[in-house]
Design a protein around this motif. Sequence first.
Motif, mmCIF file in Angstrom:
data_model
loop_
_atom_site.group_PDB
_atom_site.id
_atom_site.type_symbol
_atom_site.label_atom_id
_atom_site.label_comp_id
_atom_site.label_asym_id
_atom_site.label_seq_id
_atom_site.Cartn_x
_atom_site.Cartn_y
_atom_site.Cartn_z
ATOM 1 N N GLY A 57 83.381 -21.062 -48.392
ATOM 2 C CA GLY A 57 82.039 -20.609 -48.744
ATOM 3 C C GLY A 57 81.102 -21.698 -49.220
ATOM 4 N N ARG A 91 78.638 -24.834 -49.158
ATOM 5 C CA ARG A 91 77.761 -25.542 -48.227
ATOM 6 C C ARG A 91 77.989 -27.041 -48.405
ATOM 7 N N THR A 118 85.539 -24.602 -44.912
ATOM 8 C CA THR A 118 84.538 -23.618 -45.317
ATOM 9 C C THR A 118 84.190 -22.786 -44.087
ATOM 10 N N GLU A 170 79.034 -23.036 -39.930
ATOM 11 C CA GLU A 170 77.619 -22.798 -40.228
ATOM 12 C C GLU A 170 77.226 -23.246 -41.629
ATOM 13 N N HIS A 171 78.195 -23.578 -42.466
ATOM 14 C CA HIS A 171 77.901 -24.059 -43.816
ATOM 15 C C HIS A 171 77.785 -25.584 -43.880
ATOM 16 N N HIS A 208 69.085 -27.479 -47.704
ATOM 17 C CA HIS A 208 70.462 -27.039 -47.471
ATOM 18 C C HIS A 208 71.155 -26.552 -48.744
#
Length: 241
Positions: free
Chosen positions: A59, A61, A80, A83-84, A162
């Motif tokens: 999870g 980023r 993770t 897309e992170h 981000h």
Amino acid sequence: MTGDMQHSGRVGDTLAFHINGVDLVVPAGLASAEIVEKLRAGSYEADEARAADRCVKSGFRVLELGTGLGYVATLAAQRTAPEHVLSVEANPDLLPVIEGNLSRNGCSGVSLLHGAVAGQAEEDETVCFHISEGFTGSRLGARGGRQVEVPLIGFHDLIRAHRPHVVLMDVEGAEAGFFDRPWKCPLRFCAMELHPRQYGPATIKKIVDAMSAMGMTYDPVVSSRKILGFRKVWGEADTGA
């Protein structure tokens, strides 16, 4: 790390490697003999890989500066989610290599951004970037050799956009300009390669002091040789959370 067997081979005009569960393909002649040997031995970016293994949680980023061949970006995405992960690379020769390596490892969802990162950058600003032979060591500010015009990206703009929990960076000295003010993100871990040939002890002290001011402390598990790791001091308010 996974500890699985490393192996390598040649397919046409490319070299193929398998390191820690990651398949990497490199065009013949792109990497120096030293880098090829490290890839074959499974020691390529070993310190950076250990940092990703330590720092990246489900999870989180991740912002990676200096993608190289896409090895660490792949490891981060596996820990993770693709897309992170936002990864930035200035060398245009490496972009198709990175995209191919991310794809073959099921990580094509990683966001790959082309440009050189500096402390500050104006909209649509570009800069000359030095490409070194063998690709490692390419950097801003070097004279001679092959120079290419690339987009200039502001570090703090990336941080605000981000909002990473983890920052991993190897930008050949450009990191010296990233510590002029606090980072506005929920930072948990940071690992960077220092470049003392590009700056002196006063700059290293500035980096350490700035991280401390953001509630970060030295991380001995991540730190190794020129890799300097930091982790959040748990219980303190999160910067930019």
